[in-house]
Design a protein around this motif. Structure first.
Motif, PDB file in Angstrom:
ATOM      1  N   LYS A  11       0.894  -1.222   0.081  1.00  0.00           N
ATOM      2  CA  LYS A  11      -0.173   0.014  -0.056  1.00  0.00           C
ATOM      3  C   LYS A  11       0.924   1.267   0.096  1.00  0.00           C
ATOM      4  O   LYS A  11       1.867   1.212   0.747  1.00  0.00           O
ATOM      5  N   VAL A  12       0.428   2.191  -0.819  1.00  0.00           N
ATOM      6  CA  VAL A  12       1.201   3.427  -1.057  1.00  0.00           C
ATOM      7  C   VAL A  12       1.092   4.199   0.434  1.00  0.00           C
ATOM      8  O   VAL A  12       0.006   4.223   0.793  1.00  0.00           O
ATOM      9  N   MET A  13       2.163   4.771   0.937  1.00  0.00           N
ATOM     10  CA  MET A  13       1.805   5.493   2.246  1.00  0.00           C
ATOM     11  C   MET A  13       1.042   6.699   1.908  1.00  0.00           C
ATOM     12  O   MET A  13       1.061   7.444   1.045  1.00  0.00           O
ATOM     13  N   ASP A  14       0.188   7.178   3.062  1.00  0.00           N
ATOM     14  CA  ASP A  14      -0.645   8.358   2.863  1.00  0.00           C
ATOM     15  C   ASP A  14       0.156   9.593   2.847  1.00  0.00           C
ATOM     16  O   ASP A  14       1.317   9.648   3.323  1.00  0.00           O
ATOM     17  N   ALA A  15      -0.742  10.584   2.483  1.00  0.00           N
ATOM     18  CA  ALA A  15       0.306  11.970   2.373  1.00  0.00           C
ATOM     19  C   ALA A  15       0.953  12.578   3.557  1.00  0.00           C
ATOM     20  O   ALA A  15       2.078  13.108   3.497  1.00  0.00           O
ATOM     21  N   ALA A  16       0.272  12.426   4.765  1.00  0.00           N
ATOM     22  CA  ALA A  16       0.801  12.882   5.832  1.00  0.00           C
ATOM     23  C   ALA A  16       2.192  12.349   6.369  1.00  0.00           C
ATOM     24  O   ALA A  16       3.036  12.950   6.595  1.00  0.00           O
ATOM     25  N   ALA A  17       2.015  11.231   6.101  1.00  0.00           N
ATOM     26  CA  ALA A  17       3.351  10.266   6.409  1.00  0.00           C
ATOM     27  C   ALA A  17       4.485  10.705   5.498  1.00  0.00           C
ATOM     28  O   ALA A  17       5.598  10.692   5.958  1.00  0.00           O
TER      29      ALA A  17
ATOM     30  N   GLN B 117       6.026  14.052   6.348  1.00  0.00           N
ATOM     31  CA  GLN B 117       7.021  13.959   7.669  1.00  0.00           C
ATOM     32  C   GLN B 117       8.207  13.203   6.971  1.00  0.00           C
ATOM     33  O   GLN B 117       9.328  13.536   7.529  1.00  0.00           O
ATOM     34  N   ALA B 118       8.255  12.210   6.227  1.00  0.00           N
ATOM     35  CA  ALA B 118       9.559  11.665   5.823  1.00  0.00           C
ATOM     36  C   ALA B 118      10.334  12.652   4.756  1.00  0.00           C
ATOM     37  O   ALA B 118      11.422  12.564   5.099  1.00  0.00           O
ATOM     38  N   ARG B 119       9.459  13.491   4.046  1.00  0.00           N
ATOM     39  CA  ARG B 119      10.219  14.455   3.281  1.00  0.00           C
ATOM     40  C   ARG B 119      10.943  15.417   4.209  1.00  0.00           C
ATOM     41  O   ARG B 119      11.857  15.953   3.831  1.00  0.00           O
ATOM     42  N   SER B 120      10.116  15.859   5.170  1.00  0.00           N
ATOM     43  CA  SER B 120      10.797  16.696   6.008  1.00  0.00           C
ATOM     44  C   SER B 120      12.231  16.424   6.705  1.00  0.00           C
ATOM     45  O   SER B 120      13.164  17.053   6.622  1.00  0.00           O
ATOM     46  N   ARG B 121      12.283  15.206   7.043  1.00  0.00           N
ATOM     47  CA  ARG B 121      13.425  14.380   7.662  1.00  0.00           C
ATOM     48  C   ARG B 121      14.376  14.428   6.646  1.00  0.00           C
ATOM     49  O   ARG B 121      15.594  14.652   6.812  1.00  0.00           O
ATOM     50  N   LEU B 122      14.171  14.097   5.435  1.00  0.00           N
ATOM     51  CA  LEU B 122      15.159  13.929   4.288  1.00  0.00           C
ATOM     52  C   LEU B 122      15.586  15.191   4.073  1.00  0.00           C
ATOM     53  O   LEU B 122      16.982  15.088   3.690  1.00  0.00           O
ATOM     54  N   LEU B 123      14.785  16.267   3.855  1.00  0.00           N
ATOM     55  CA  LEU B 123      15.417  17.283   3.374  1.00  0.00           C
ATOM     56  C   LEU B 123      16.178  18.298   4.490  1.00  0.00           C
ATOM     57  O   LEU B 123      16.552  19.422   4.370  1.00  0.00           O
ATOM     58  N   THR B 124      16.012  17.797   5.411  1.00  0.00           N
ATOM     59  CA  THR B 124      16.796  18.547   6.781  1.00  0.00           C
ATOM     60  C   THR B 124      18.362  18.504   6.435  1.00  0.00           C
ATOM     61  O   THR B 124      18.879  17.487   6.018  1.00  0.00           O
ATOM     62  N   CYS B 125      18.935  19.604   6.610  1.00  0.00           N
ATOM     63  CA  CYS B 125      20.467  19.757   6.084  1.00  0.00           C
ATOM     64  C   CYS B 125      21.416  18.963   6.951  1.00  0.00           C
ATOM     65  O   CYS B 125      20.868  18.811   8.063  1.00  0.00           O
ATOM     66  N   PRO B 126      22.274  18.215   6.299  1.00  0.00           N
ATOM     67  CA  PRO B 126      23.133  17.519   7.272  1.00  0.00           C
ATOM     68  C   PRO B 126      23.896  18.354   8.114  1.00  0.00           C
ATOM     69  O   PRO B 126      24.108  19.676   8.324  1.00  0.00           O
ATOM     70  N   PRO B 127      24.822  17.628   9.384  1.00  0.00           N
ATOM     71  CA  PRO B 127      25.516  18.419  10.254  1.00  0.00           C
ATOM     72  C   PRO B 127      26.457  19.309   9.541  1.00  0.00           C
ATOM     73  O   PRO B 127      27.150  18.835   8.577  1.00  0.00           O
ATOM     74  N   GLY B 128      26.670  20.525  10.198  1.00  0.00           N
ATOM     75  CA  GLY B 128      27.759  21.312   9.282  1.00  0.00           C
ATOM     76  C   GLY B 128      27.178  22.287   8.505  1.00  0.00           C
ATOM     77  O   GLY B 128      27.794  22.986   7.772  1.00  0.00           O
ATOM     78  N   TYR B 129      25.822  22.160   8.249  1.00  0.00           N
ATOM     79  CA  TYR B 129      24.961  23.112   7.139  1.00  0.00           C
ATOM     80  C   TYR B 129      23.729  23.611   7.640  1.00  0.00           C
ATOM     81  O   TYR B 129      23.339  23.247   8.764  1.00  0.00           O
ATOM     82  N   TYR B 130      23.308  24.665   7.169  1.00  0.00           N
ATOM     83  CA  TYR B 130      22.171  25.648   7.541  1.00  0.00           C
ATOM     84  C   TYR B 130      21.398  25.714   6.114  1.00  0.00           C
ATOM     85  O   TYR B 130      22.018  25.975   4.918  1.00  0.00           O
ATOM     86  N   ASN B 131      20.024  25.752   6.340  1.00  0.00           N
ATOM     87  CA  ASN B 131      19.236  25.932   5.033  1.00  0.00           C
ATOM     88  C   ASN B 131      18.965  27.195   4.861  1.00  0.00           C
ATOM     89  O   ASN B 131      18.534  28.147   5.564  1.00  0.00           O
ATOM     90  N   MET B 132      19.084  27.660   3.366  1.00  0.00           N
ATOM     91  CA  MET B 132      18.825  29.119   2.816  1.00  0.00           C
ATOM     92  C   MET B 132      18.085  28.805   1.405  1.00  0.00           C
ATOM     93  O   MET B 132      18.914  28.537   0.436  1.00  0.00           O
ATOM     94  N   SER B 133      16.845  29.170   1.294  1.00  0.00           N
ATOM     95  CA  SER B 133      16.245  29.100  -0.096  1.00  0.00           C
ATOM     96  C   SER B 133      16.391  27.606  -0.617  1.00  0.00           C
ATOM     97  O   SER B 133      16.910  27.847  -1.812  1.00  0.00           O
ATOM     98  N   LEU B 134      16.161  26.550  -0.093  1.00  0.00           N
ATOM     99  CA  LEU B 134      16.312  25.268  -0.502  1.00  0.00           C
ATOM    100  C   LEU B 134      17.774  24.797  -0.382  1.00  0.00           C
ATOM    101  O   LEU B 134      18.088  23.746  -0.694  1.00  0.00           O
ATOM    102  N   TRP B 135      18.773  25.722  -0.428  1.00  0.00           N
ATOM    103  CA  TRP B 135      20.047  25.162  -0.327  1.00  0.00           C
ATOM    104  C   TRP B 135      20.546  25.030   0.971  1.00  0.00           C
ATOM    105  O   TRP B 135      19.969  25.445   2.098  1.00  0.00           O
TER     106      TRP B 135
END
Length: 297
Positions: free
Chosen positions: A230-236, A239-257
């Protein structure tokens, strides 16, 4: 007891058998069909040409040049290209297949216009390459596995994008800005972000475990056989995308970068032996930061 030895087939007869087998396989799909919908979970629709009508796409639907394919909420699709490569479409995704010329000596470039959503490519099993255009930039995938995620401007206008993120899992992926003036190459375990109207960010290394876990969440259900689920629901998924797009240690987010923490220091005077490219600033330690990383703008 003497063992009977069978004589090999004459070359001409072997060649004839090969041609017959090849002809039979070629007739299995209509001429011009470069891919088949192998898995359709939920609401999957296809359209034969722009200006036509979107219709439900059953498994086995042949894809031709100019075809469009889209998925609804809680849906997904797996497309198998005729060279063995695979394309998976996540939910709320729309794409068009364009510029698919005749194959010449086992070489072909497939074109794909990804308007919204997310697509995962596994081109490692085939010999073709695919050129993916978006409203933010483009990517060229050949002999590699990668995923491309479109960032919508608003949920109401998903085709209006602020940019895209590209992850390379295996092989090399070339990523371009929207005008094809700038190109970077991603290696395995690397990521780039492309904001609309800007050049691609320099490649950064990602947590391969994090991207693998994310991919398994939505890619694994879009598989043939017992792994299909079963395909995962939109809410889950969000949340998974938010975790994925969190910048790795040593970086900060600016305008998608994801910008190196050292770029927060702000500009300093440029030594005579260093030349920073246009639209960058120097921060010391022989490092040039992109203007998008400025925190004091």
């Amino acid at each position: 007891m003497k063992r009977k030895i069978t004589a090999p087939l004459p070359r001409c007869l072997a060649a004839l058998i090969f041609l017959l087998l090849f002809s039979t396989a070629a007739q299995a799909q209509p001429r011009g069909c470069f891919g088949v919908l192998r898995v359709g979970a939920g609401d999957v629709q296809a359209i034969a040409r722009k200006g036509g009508e979107w219709l439900p796409a059953p498994v086995g639907t042949c894809l031709f040049e100019g075809f469009g394919l889209r998925t609804g909420p809680g849906s997904g699709a797996l497309v198998l290209l005729d060279d063995g490569s695979m394309i998976r479409l996540n939910q709320d995704t729309e794409t068009w297949f364009t510029d698919v010329p005749e194959r010449f000596l086992l070489s072909r470039v497939s074109g794909m216009s990804l308007l919204r959503g997310e697509a995962a490519f596994d081109m490692s099993a085939g010999y073709d390459e695919i050129f993916v255009e978006t409203m933010a930039g483009a990517a060229q995938v050949q002999g590699a596995s990668a995923t491309i995620l479109i960032h919508p401007r608003t949920a109401q206008e998903p085709s209006e994008t602020t940019g895209m993120t590209v992850f390379s899992l295996t092989g090399a992926v070339h990523v371009f800005d929207i005008y094809l003036n700038h190109r970077i190459t991603l290696g395995p375990g690397q990521q780039t972000n492309v904001a609309r109207g800007q050049k691609p960010q320099s490649a950064i290394f990602i947590d391969e475990k994090k991207i693998s876990e994310y991919m398994n969440l939505w890619v694994r259900p879009l598989a043939e056989g017992p792994e299909q689920g079963k395909v995962m629901d939109a809410a889950a998924l969000g949340q998974a995308r938010s975790r994925l797009l969190t910048c790795p240690p040593g970086y900060y987010n600016m305008s998608l970068w994801c910008c190196p923490e050292s770029c927060r220091q702000g500009p300093s005077s440029l030594p005579a032996d260093i030349t920073c490219p246009a639209s960058t600033y120097y921060i010391g330690n022989r490092m040039c930061c992109d203007d998008v990383c400025r925190t004091g703008k």
